[in-house]
Design a protein around this motif. Structure first.
Motif, short mmCIF file in Angstrom:
data_model
loop_
_atom_site.label_atom_id
_atom_site.label_comp_id
_atom_site.label_asym_id
_atom_site.label_seq_id
_atom_site.Cartn_x
_atom_site.Cartn_y
_atom_site.Cartn_z
N SER A 233 0.84 -1.19 0.00
CA SER A 233 0.00 0.00 0.00
C SER A 233 0.88 1.24 0.00
CB SER A 233 -0.93 0.01 1.22
OG SER A 233 -0.19 0.15 2.41
N PHE A 234 0.29 2.38 -0.35
CA PHE A 234 1.02 3.64 -0.32
C PHE A 234 0.04 4.75 0.05
CE2 PHE A 234 -0.82 3.47 -4.48
CZ PHE A 234 -1.00 4.78 -4.91
N LEU A 235 0.58 5.85 0.52
CA LEU A 235 -0.22 6.95 1.03
C LEU A 235 -0.25 8.09 0.02
CD1 LEU A 235 -1.81 7.67 3.61
CD2 LEU A 235 0.26 8.83 4.42
N THR A 236 -1.43 8.63 -0.25
CA THR A 236 -1.59 9.79 -1.11
C THR A 236 -2.22 10.92 -0.29
OG1 THR A 236 -3.86 9.39 -1.85
CG2 THR A 236 -2.11 8.19 -2.99
N GLY A 239 -5.59 9.74 0.95
CA GLY A 239 -5.69 8.58 1.81
C GLY A 239 -4.81 7.45 1.32
N ARG A 240 -4.95 6.28 1.93
CA ARG A 240 -4.12 5.13 1.60
C ARG A 240 -4.76 4.31 0.48
NH1 ARG A 240 0.27 2.98 3.58
NH2 ARG A 240 0.28 4.48 5.29
N TYR A 241 -3.89 3.82 -0.40
CA TYR A 241 -4.33 2.99 -1.52
C TYR A 241 -3.63 1.63 -1.45
CZ TYR A 241 -7.17 6.36 -4.03
OH TYR A 241 -8.18 7.21 -4.40
N HIS A 242 -4.41 0.60 -1.66
CA HIS A 242 -3.90 -0.76 -1.72
C HIS A 242 -3.43 -1.06 -3.15
CE1 HIS A 242 -3.81 -5.12 -1.44
NE2 HIS A 242 -4.74 -5.21 -2.34
N ASN A 262 -10.97 4.29 5.63
CA ASN A 262 -10.23 4.77 6.80
C ASN A 262 -10.26 3.74 7.92
OD1 ASN A 262 -12.38 5.29 8.79
ND2 ASN A 262 -13.07 6.82 7.31
N SER A 263 -9.31 3.87 8.84
CA SER A 263 -9.09 2.82 9.84
C SER A 263 -10.30 2.62 10.74
CB SER A 263 -7.87 3.17 10.69
OG SER A 263 -8.05 4.41 11.34
N LEU A 288 -3.11 -3.11 5.07
CA LEU A 288 -2.18 -2.03 4.72
C LEU A 288 -0.99 -2.53 3.90
CD1 LEU A 288 -2.09 0.08 8.00
CD2 LEU A 288 -3.46 0.43 5.94
#
Length: 338
Positions: A233-236, A239-242, A262-263, A288
């Motif tokens: 995954s990575f963060l933009t 938000g986070r992308y799988h 979101n968590s 994640l």
């Protein structure tokens, strides 16, 4: 092994790929796909039949036609499918099931002179009329999506090797698009990104959503998925992308960029599966994209303990692998699920 040649990706091919992802209506997408592909690989008609997720059996419902009367498609399904030379040659259905997204021409299986003598050609092909066919089994993440065929009349020439290569390159994109429609119940795409790369990570294609998210060379932003762990995954800024990795063709990789909820939402879902607090932590870290070793280091527990917990998590949630776990927790429909 199912080797698939990789032709040079020209602007015309990229335009066809863009067409596949740009249209959010399933029927309109298929028509535009056939029309645009027809500029590279001329055809007289085309058809697609979905397959059941597990067995791969063809079904008429939600089939797609391009210059094919619906009654002919129904006739094919109810009577002539078992008489098709692909079906008569026992090795071909097995090859198609094993080698998704590889184009095979009818004359690869039977010479044109013998084809003309078959009941299939005399009684069915003559109705349309069609004679030369190029087709294959579509698949996404190892699961059957359906089978499709491209047609030409007897007055036309047969499909060339180059044309087979072009269709083989386009088939994974067509399969992915149909899969996305199925996941949304036919109502359009989720907001996902797609990057197609060579095996060495060099990008061959990025759709508009991927360009918007990545904003630069993908290898500088996106971790490698599928090497040691099923997910990454990575963060933009949004938000986070799988990142989900799929081998598309020879030396070609698909990277699907899927938004992670979101968590708080995800942990609320996890609470409904009867997991222990530790298992909820581990399941969230799997979503994640962390490997077993990374989870072990992060939680200060043995890697074998992580594996044991993941086994129990799979059992409780009813999945068999990390990708299915991620799909279920993210609210997607996992491959093979009715």
């Amino acid at each position: 092994m199912c080797p698939s040649p990789l032709p040079t990706i020209t602007k015309d091919i990229l335009d066809v790929i863009d067409t596949i992802y740009a249209i959010d209506d399933r029927i309109a997408m298929f028509e535009a796909f056939c029309e645009n592909m027809g500029k590279l690989v001329p055809i007289s008609s085309a058809a697609f039949l979905p397959a059941t997720p597990l067995a791969g059996n063809l079904i008429l419902q939600n089939g797609l036609e391009f210059n094919v009367p619906e009654k002919n498609l129904r006739l094919f399904c109810t009577y002539y499918a078992p008489l098709h030379p692909f079906a008569m040659n026992g090795q071909i259905p097995e090859l198609m099931d094993r080698c998704h997204n590889k184009a095979i021409s009818l004359t690869d299986v039977i010479p044109a002179s013998r084809l003309a003598e078959t009941e299939y050609s005399r009684d069915f092909q003559s109705l349309h009329p069609i004679f030369y066919e190029l087709g294959g089994a579509l698949g996404y993440h190892g699961k059957p999506v359906g089978r499709f065929g491209l047609h030409r009349t007897r007055k036309d020439r047969d499909f060339s090797k180059r044309e087979k290569e072009i269709v083989t390159l386009l088939m994974p994109h067509f399969a992915r698009a149909l899969h996305e429609f199925e996941m949304k119940g036919g109502n359009g795409f989720r907001k996902t990104g797609l990057i197609m790369t060579k095996a060495d990570g060099h990008p061959l294609y990025m759709d508009n959503e991927a360009k918007r998210l990545v904003k630069g060379p993908p290898w500088k932003t996106i971790p490698i998925a599928g090497h040691g762990a099923d997910t990454a995954s990575f963060l933009t800024e949004e938000g986070r992308y799988h990142v989900r990795r799929e081998a598309a063709a020879k030396s070609t990789i698909f990277l699907d960029l899927l938004p992670v909820e979101n968590s708080l939402k995800v942990k609320s879902k996890l609470a409904g599966f009867g997991l222990s607090r530790r298992q909820e932590e581990i399941a969230w870290l799997v979503v994640l994209g962390h490997s077993n070793r990374e989870i072990s280091d992060r939680l200060f527990i043995a890697e074998q303990t992580v594996k044991d917990h993941i086994y129990d998590i799979f059992e409780k949630i009813g999945v068999r692998r990390r990708s299915e776990l991620t799909a279920k927790i993210m609210g997607l429909r996992a491959e093979g699920e009715e």
